[in-house]
Design a protein around this motif. Structure first.
Motif, mmCIF file in Angstrom:
data_model
loop_
_atom_site.group_PDB
_atom_site.id
_atom_site.type_symbol
_atom_site.label_atom_id
_atom_site.label_comp_id
_atom_site.label_asym_id
_atom_site.label_seq_id
_atom_site.Cartn_x
_atom_site.Cartn_y
_atom_site.Cartn_z
ATOM 1 N N THR B 71 0.856 -1.191 0.000
ATOM 2 C CA THR B 71 0.000 0.000 0.000
ATOM 3 C C THR B 71 0.890 1.239 0.000
ATOM 4 O O THR B 71 1.793 1.359 0.825
ATOM 5 N N VAL B 72 0.640 2.111 -0.952
ATOM 6 C CA VAL B 72 1.432 3.340 -1.120
ATOM 7 C C VAL B 72 0.466 4.522 -1.136
ATOM 8 O O VAL B 72 -0.460 4.554 -1.943
ATOM 9 N N SER B 73 0.678 5.466 -0.234
ATOM 10 C CA SER B 73 -0.162 6.669 -0.144
ATOM 11 C C SER B 73 0.691 7.865 -0.527
ATOM 12 O O SER B 73 1.684 8.148 0.130
ATOM 13 N N HIS B 75 0.920 12.010 -1.478
ATOM 14 C CA HIS B 75 0.342 13.356 -1.515
ATOM 15 C C HIS B 75 1.191 14.184 -2.474
ATOM 16 O O HIS B 75 2.400 14.311 -2.309
ATOM 17 N N ARG B 119 5.241 13.426 -1.559
ATOM 18 C CA ARG B 119 5.669 12.653 -0.398
ATOM 19 C C ARG B 119 4.784 11.419 -0.300
ATOM 20 O O ARG B 119 3.571 11.507 -0.486
ATOM 21 N N LEU B 121 3.925 7.680 1.956
ATOM 22 C CA LEU B 121 4.071 6.678 3.008
ATOM 23 C C LEU B 121 3.701 5.346 2.381
ATOM 24 O O LEU B 121 2.722 5.278 1.628
ATOM 25 N N ALA B 122 4.432 4.303 2.695
ATOM 26 C CA ALA B 122 4.177 3.028 2.032
ATOM 27 C C ALA B 122 4.500 1.861 2.942
ATOM 28 O O ALA B 122 5.439 1.927 3.733
ATOM 29 N N GLU B 232 -4.159 13.480 -3.765
ATOM 30 C CA GLU B 232 -3.681 12.310 -3.018
ATOM 31 C C GLU B 232 -4.075 11.071 -3.782
ATOM 32 O O GLU B 232 -5.151 11.019 -4.379
ATOM 33 N N THR B 234 -3.818 6.718 -3.241
ATOM 34 C CA THR B 234 -3.364 5.536 -2.512
ATOM 35 C C THR B 234 -3.650 4.310 -3.361
ATOM 36 O O THR B 234 -4.747 4.162 -3.901
ATOM 37 N N HIS B 236 -3.305 -0.022 -3.518
ATOM 38 C CA HIS B 236 -3.053 -1.310 -2.867
ATOM 39 C C HIS B 236 -2.686 -2.311 -3.956
ATOM 40 O O HIS B 236 -3.475 -2.535 -4.877
#
Lengths: 286, 286
Positions: B71-73, B75, B119, B121-122, B232, B234, B236
């Protein structure tokens, strides 16, 4: 809408409710906040992920130049416990209509070292500054009237170790998604409920962060038991919610390889789609 | 499946293709990588967000102990341009089955200062270590055979300023979602296509990060024009994709207040749902 069915005798207002008191932060330094995570929002002995998201969301609302969470992406690292925590925020970018921030929630190990529980990236804006345009093809979930739905208080505790959070929520589940509580899960990845706070506080953008992760997991209706820990959850707040109870619908379309996604929609009393979320969660296959 | 319809004479292999060369990073220091963003993945003069996601995903695959993005989110902060960039990663948590990382992509302003573009988060894991269990209720999108679908090469360039990325993709759009290209958008927030890389390289978890943001925006079928910048996104990744073309379906259910969500599903040639994504994007209401 039989709103009286759940309205408490005295209605808490936004700013002076259990939810507000339990998400209140003390500013230690610019962008750094202390909080005592309340045991009142635990489920199966872990602090609810939606409550934690609201805590982080409130810290960022203070730290960033814009007031409202538009999109918050959270990665859950380790399980939070009731007790002291610190939230550290960073302003990543401050734009004209959107600002982006990062926040982490830490607790302490036995030696007093900080252990990171959750990290979020979030973009904030001003919901009241958005144009009125609505061209939504989505429809609100079909839910029976609230007095034909059932909450934890209506039967034996359906979840092993079920816990404090149920006392703080007004949760009335659609009987069509309650088969799991009677030992007869439907096999469909669906859960629907009327949702509010038990003390009658109306919804706001921060409490929407709680609402998207407060229903029993769809995994129960898929015939699975036990904890379904969230790996990642992203929520989009699309509109300031109107007063009155919310309707929350969660669905799972893909359970595979020990993971599932849970998509939530939150609708307000005026039939506006006020929040959407998706999480990736791990399941223990039974 | 008429695969021959798109198979190039010489098929590029994973590791030696345009996509691999254009996402290749040079390690400057532990967790810090240089890259020259290729002009080959631009659309309307901006670097495609999915290509950028793949660049960040590749950096994290190198920096983290686990190989595959689960999972990579992301922004998106400022628009990226072709040219030099640096990716800085941080290992947030290294667990047994999952590790979590953060990465930022920076470019340079006229004074040589770093400007942050994206940026993420993953959380990463090992797709090959997942159990085989599949209990998916989702169905693959109904798409006509590939030779009854249409790509940019089949007609006049449908997008103003349409650009380099179309040369690098095998994109065959369902005629049912092509009304916009003929000036007759359906009004439905749907877009469906066969998807691959033009040089025949098969899909892998990294190219799925590209696939979820490579179709024309649903906004076109909703009758809107112009750029729909991602705030944004995200994604999966749920399964390693099998060889062969992918089917990508994107849908929008809620266009309101100048924002819309775009949900993507990516299906492989064996009918496995290999990736899901959701993005929040801004629209210019026409």
């Amino acid at each position: 809408m039989p709103e009286a069915a759940f309205a408490p005798a005295t209605r808490a207002i936004v700013g002076d409710s259990e939810f507000d008191r339990d998400t209140a932060l003390t500013r230690r330094a610019p962008g750094v906040y202390d909080i005592d995570l309340s045991a009142g929002w635990t489920i199966i002995n872990a602090v609810n992920g939606g409550y934690l998201l609201a805590v982080l969301g409130r810290a960022l609302a203070d730290a960033l130049p814009h007031p409202d969470p538009f999109t918050v992406s959270a990665h859950y690292l380790t399980a939070s416990q009731p007790g002291p925590a610190v939230v550290r925020t960073e302003t990543v970018r401050a734009g004209r209509t959107l600002s982006t921030g990062q926040a982490s929630l830490f607790q302490y190990d036995d030696e007093g070292n900080e252990v990171e529980r959750i990290r979020v990236l979030a973009s904030y804006g001003d919901l009241d500054a958005l144009p009125e345009d609505v061209r939504t093809s989505a429809k609100p979930p079909a839910l029976p009237p609230m007095d034909q739905c059932f909450g934890p208080e209506d039967g034996p505790a359906p979840v092993d170790g079920s816990s404090a959070i149920t006392d703080r929520l007004m949760l009335k589940l659609d009987p069509a998604t309650l088969g799991w509580a009677l030992g007869q899960p439907s096999g469909k990845g669906e859960m629907r409920a009327w949702f509010g706070l038990a003390d009658g506080r109306d919804a706001d953008p921060l409490s929407l962060l709680l609402a998207v992760d407060a229903l029993p997991p769809t995994a129960f209706e898929l015939g699975l038991k036990g904890w379904v820990p969230t790996v990642e959850l992203t929520v989009h707040v699309r509109c300031r919610p109107a007063p009155g109870p919310l309707r929350v619908s969660i669905t799972t379309r893909n359970l595979a390889g020990g993971f599932l996604e849970e998509d939530a929609e939150v609708w307000d009393s005026t039939d506006r789609l006020v929040a959407q979320s998706r999480q990736l969660a791990r399941v223990r296959l039974g």
